[in-house]
Design a protein around this motif. Structure first.
Motif, PDB file in Angstrom:
ATOM      1  N   GLY A 258       0.835  -1.203   0.000  1.00  0.00           N
ATOM      2  CA  GLY A 258       0.000   0.000   0.000  1.00  0.00           C
ATOM      3  C   GLY A 258       0.863   1.243   0.000  1.00  0.00           C
ATOM      4  N   GLY A 259       0.710   2.059  -1.060  1.00  0.00           N
ATOM      5  CA  GLY A 259       1.596   3.209  -1.223  1.00  0.00           C
ATOM      6  C   GLY A 259       0.888   4.558  -1.251  1.00  0.00           C
ATOM      7  N   ASP A 260      -0.365   4.596  -0.807  1.00  0.00           N
ATOM      8  CA  ASP A 260      -1.122   5.848  -0.945  1.00  0.00           C
ATOM      9  C   ASP A 260      -1.908   6.146   0.316  1.00  0.00           C
ATOM     10  N   VAL A 261      -1.661   7.297   0.909  1.00  0.00           N
ATOM     11  CA  VAL A 261      -2.392   7.677   2.115  1.00  0.00           C
ATOM     12  C   VAL A 261      -3.040   9.043   1.928  1.00  0.00           C
ATOM     13  N   ALA A 262      -4.359   9.072   2.180  1.00  0.00           N
ATOM     14  CA  ALA A 262      -5.059  10.342   2.355  1.00  0.00           C
ATOM     15  C   ALA A 262      -5.848  10.183   3.639  1.00  0.00           C
ATOM     16  N   GLY A 263      -5.683  11.101   4.561  1.00  0.00           N
ATOM     17  CA  GLY A 263      -6.350  10.899   5.843  1.00  0.00           C
ATOM     18  C   GLY A 263      -6.216  12.088   6.760  1.00  0.00           C
ATOM     19  N   VAL A 264      -6.340  11.776   8.052  1.00  0.00           N
ATOM     20  CA  VAL A 264      -6.408  12.823   9.071  1.00  0.00           C
ATOM     21  C   VAL A 264      -5.340  12.541  10.122  1.00  0.00           C
ATOM     22  N   VAL A 265      -4.634  13.586  10.515  1.00  0.00           N
ATOM     23  CA  VAL A 265      -3.590  13.410  11.532  1.00  0.00           C
ATOM     24  C   VAL A 265      -4.231  12.965  12.847  1.00  0.00           C
ATOM     25  N   GLU A 266      -3.729  11.875  13.387  1.00  0.00           N
ATOM     26  CA  GLU A 266      -4.243  11.346  14.651  1.00  0.00           C
ATOM     27  C   GLU A 266      -3.326  11.770  15.798  1.00  0.00           C
TER      28      GLU A 266
ATOM     29  N   ARG B 150      -6.137  17.525   7.596  1.00  0.00           N
ATOM     30  CA  ARG B 150      -6.285  16.640   6.424  1.00  0.00           C
ATOM     31  C   ARG B 150      -4.936  16.584   5.714  1.00  0.00           C
ATOM     32  N   VAL B 151      -4.463  15.376   5.427  1.00  0.00           N
ATOM     33  CA  VAL B 151      -3.109  15.256   4.853  1.00  0.00           C
ATOM     34  C   VAL B 151      -3.057  14.200   3.756  1.00  0.00           C
ATOM     35  N   ILE B 152      -1.952  14.236   3.030  1.00  0.00           N
ATOM     36  CA  ILE B 152      -1.685  13.291   1.944  1.00  0.00           C
ATOM     37  C   ILE B 152      -0.191  12.960   1.977  1.00  0.00           C
ATOM     38  N   HIS B 153       0.133  11.664   1.786  1.00  0.00           N
ATOM     39  CA  HIS B 153       1.551  11.289   1.668  1.00  0.00           C
ATOM     40  C   HIS B 153       1.675   9.914   1.045  1.00  0.00           C
ATOM     41  N   GLU B 154       2.880   9.627   0.588  1.00  0.00           N
ATOM     42  CA  GLU B 154       3.148   8.306   0.026  1.00  0.00           C
ATOM     43  C   GLU B 154       3.255   7.283   1.149  1.00  0.00           C
ATOM     44  N   GLY B 155       2.699   6.106   0.945  1.00  0.00           N
ATOM     45  CA  GLY B 155       2.946   5.003   1.869  1.00  0.00           C
ATOM     46  C   GLY B 155       4.184   4.257   1.404  1.00  0.00           C
ATOM     47  N   SER B 156       4.758   3.484   2.295  1.00  0.00           N
ATOM     48  CA  SER B 156       5.977   2.752   1.957  1.00  0.00           C
ATOM     49  C   SER B 156       5.785   1.325   2.460  1.00  0.00           C
ATOM     50  N   TRP B 157       6.217   0.353   1.654  1.00  0.00           N
ATOM     51  CA  TRP B 157       5.916  -1.048   1.979  1.00  0.00           C
ATOM     52  C   TRP B 157       6.652  -1.523   3.228  1.00  0.00           C
ATOM     53  N   SER B 158       6.003  -1.367   4.363  1.00  0.00           N
ATOM     54  CA  SER B 158       6.541  -1.893   5.622  1.00  0.00           C
ATOM     55  C   SER B 158       5.418  -1.851   6.650  1.00  0.00           C
ATOM     56  N   ASP B 159       5.628  -2.515   7.767  1.00  0.00           N
ATOM     57  CA  ASP B 159       4.577  -2.630   8.766  1.00  0.00           C
ATOM     58  C   ASP B 159       4.071  -1.293   9.307  1.00  0.00           C
ATOM     59  N   ARG B 160       4.962  -0.312   9.442  1.00  0.00           N
ATOM     60  CA  ARG B 160       4.569   0.968  10.030  1.00  0.00           C
ATOM     61  C   ARG B 160       4.084   1.967   8.976  1.00  0.00           C
TER      62      ARG B 160
ATOM     63  N   VAL C 116       2.180   5.499   9.926  1.00  0.00           N
ATOM     64  CA  VAL C 116       2.998   6.670  10.239  1.00  0.00           C
ATOM     65  C   VAL C 116       3.811   7.072   9.015  1.00  0.00           C
ATOM     66  N   ALA C 117       4.199   8.339   9.017  1.00  0.00           N
ATOM     67  CA  ALA C 117       5.023   8.870   7.924  1.00  0.00           C
ATOM     68  C   ALA C 117       5.947   9.933   8.491  1.00  0.00           C
ATOM     69  N   ALA C 118       7.054  10.162   7.793  1.00  0.00           N
ATOM     70  CA  ALA C 118       7.936  11.278   8.159  1.00  0.00           C
ATOM     71  C   ALA C 118       7.201  12.575   7.848  1.00  0.00           C
ATOM     72  N   ALA C 119       7.139  13.466   8.821  1.00  0.00           N
ATOM     73  CA  ALA C 119       6.425  14.736   8.606  1.00  0.00           C
ATOM     74  C   ALA C 119       6.976  15.472   7.389  1.00  0.00           C
ATOM     75  N   GLU C 120       8.252  15.298   7.116  1.00  0.00           N
ATOM     76  CA  GLU C 120       8.870  15.991   5.968  1.00  0.00           C
ATOM     77  C   GLU C 120       8.267  15.555   4.637  1.00  0.00           C
ATOM     78  N   HIS C 121       7.621  14.403   4.631  1.00  0.00           N
ATOM     79  CA  HIS C 121       7.048  13.885   3.384  1.00  0.00           C
ATOM     80  C   HIS C 121       5.527  14.022   3.326  1.00  0.00           C
ATOM     81  N   VAL C 122       4.967  14.726   4.299  1.00  0.00           N
ATOM     82  CA  VAL C 122       3.508  14.862   4.367  1.00  0.00           C
ATOM     83  C   VAL C 122       3.120  16.265   3.904  1.00  0.00           C
TER      84      VAL C 122
END
Ligand SMILES: NC(=O)c1ccc[n+]([C@@H]2O[C@H](COP(=O)([O-])OP(=O)(O)OC[C@H]3O[C@@H](n4cnc5c(N)ncnc54)[C@H](OP(=O)(O)O)[C@@H]3O)[C@@H](O)[C@H]2O)c1
Length: 353
Positions: A68-76, A90-100, A109-115
């Motif tokens: 899964g490489g696509d995230v659109a959602g809300v900061v929790e 409301r945010v958007i970022h790339e997902g990366s293939w790993s458990d987190r 989770v994502a690096a804030a720098e990429h959100v």
């Protein structure tokens, strides 16, 4: 002690073994580390993930494995040191293939720098069509991916100073222009100034691709070499962008490439590149978390809100599938059969039964 979201479990869609099935499981909700954000995923997109089941790539070394490489959602929740985002954004970022970091789950989770913050004019579902396909287009054109010595990336990217219009007068052929990656490649190439953007597609996608910046559409079933040659004023191409990846198409397309030219293979190179020593084949793994792509991902994230708010970058047309993550399997079967044309399939992970 008060309970927190991390005391709960979430649902996630794993691929359970090499070549195995997709299965829904319960898992923990990952905690954001310093510099990271936890996002409740409202929408994610299907990519050509059926290939992972079919081809069992060697780089996947543990199972069950999360895609899964696509995230659109809300900061929790935001991690320590994150000041640009707050719960509820409301945010958007790339997902990366790993458990987190992967997006076939309800929280990642994502690096804030990429959100990037998601502007109000783009729905979560539309936004989910963007991250991985846009990252693929951006990395393959503007990053140091697997380019042979001396083969240049395009630079600077069009959202950075000096990038807009930098390639005025240039021509490119985009094979598979209506694919999700193709649609973002065309948009980027237009912003970079390419004057002639020739795309192959089914002709019912002509208006869509012209609205994104393609200048000429060639029927994917027509004779590629003769149709493209009619548009080239006797010259060969310096750049070909391929999202299709079949040997039939690559064999024809490579005839159109000038010596020293660059063949960017978003899918894969399926002909024997060694037979064309004077032509350069570029492959990539489109993940902004890789060190060589990190800075470009940060740069894009810094501009993405405005590019979307202004309509400069447009999402793919979308179709939303029912049943959240449980809807992924049926959607991937449609993608594998080649039944999805010019649009992105989307699910809402929070609707997973
Ligand atoms: N390297 C990476 O890290 C990376 C990342 C993401 C994706 N990818 C790869 O990039 C490729 C594209 O992915 P995607 O998600 O963008 O695909 P997609 O949207 O699912 O592709 C579907 C599109 O492919 C087009 N198509 C299929 N066969 C074609 C042909 N012979 N000629 C022209 N168009 C053709 C169809 O066009 P029409 O309906 O108009 O006929 C359709 O719109 C895949 O191979 C994927 O695995 C690689």
């Amino acid at each position: 002690m008060t309970s927190t979201i991390f005391d709960q479990l979430q649902k996630a869609l794993y691929i359970d073994s090499p070549g195995g099935d997709f299965v829904l499981k319960s898992k923990d909700i990952p905690k954001p580390c310093p510099g990271e954000i936890l996002v409740q995923i409202r929408a994610t997109a299907l990519n050509q993930d059926w290939k992972v089941k079919k081809y069992k790539p060697a780089f996947i070394t543990h199972y069950p494995f999360l895609l899964g490489g696509d995230v659109a959602g809300v900061v929790e929740e935001v991690g320590e040191g994150v000041t640009e985002f707050k719960k509820g954004d409301r945010v958007i970022h790339e997902g990366s293939w790993s458990d987190r970091h992967a997006s076939y789950q309800q929280y990642a989770v994502a690096a804030a720098e990429h959100v990037a913050k998601l502007p109000e004019n783009v729905s979560f579902e539309e936004a989910a069509s963007i991250p991985l396909a846009l990252a693929t287009a951006v990395i393959s054109l503007y990053s140091d991916c697997d380019r042979p010595e001396g083969v240049k990336k395009l630079q600077p990217p069009p959202w950075e100073a000096g990038g807009g219009g930098a390639y005025k007068g240039e021509t490119i052929l985009v094979l598979g222009g209506s694919s999700s990656v193709g649609q973002f490649a065309i948009q980027m190439l237009k912003l970079s100034g390419f004057s002639k953007i020739i795309a192959t597609a089914s002709l019912h996608n002509t208006d869509l691709l012209k609205s994104l910046g393609a200048t000429h559409i060639i029927d994917r079933n027509a004779d590629l070499v003769s149709e493209v040659r009619k548009l080239l004023d006797g010259k060969n191409l310096n750049l070909i962008y391929d999202t299709v990846g079949t040997p039939e198409i690559q064999t024809q397309a490579v005839e159109l490439l000038a010596p020293g030219g660059q063949f960017i293979a978003a899918a894969l190179v399926s002909i024997d590149a060694a037979k064309f020593p004077d032509k350069h084949f570029v492959t990539l793994y489109a993940d902004f978390r890789l060190p060589q792509h990190w800075a470009l991902g940060k740069s894009l994230a810094g501009s993405l809100h405005d590019l979307l708010a202004s309509g400069t970058i447009k999402p793919n047309p979308i179709e939303v599938l029912p049943n959240g993550l449980a809807g992924v399997v049926g959607g991937l079967q449609r993608l594998e059969r080649g039944e999805v044309s010019g649009k992105k399939l989307i699910v809402r992970p929070q609707e997973t039964p």
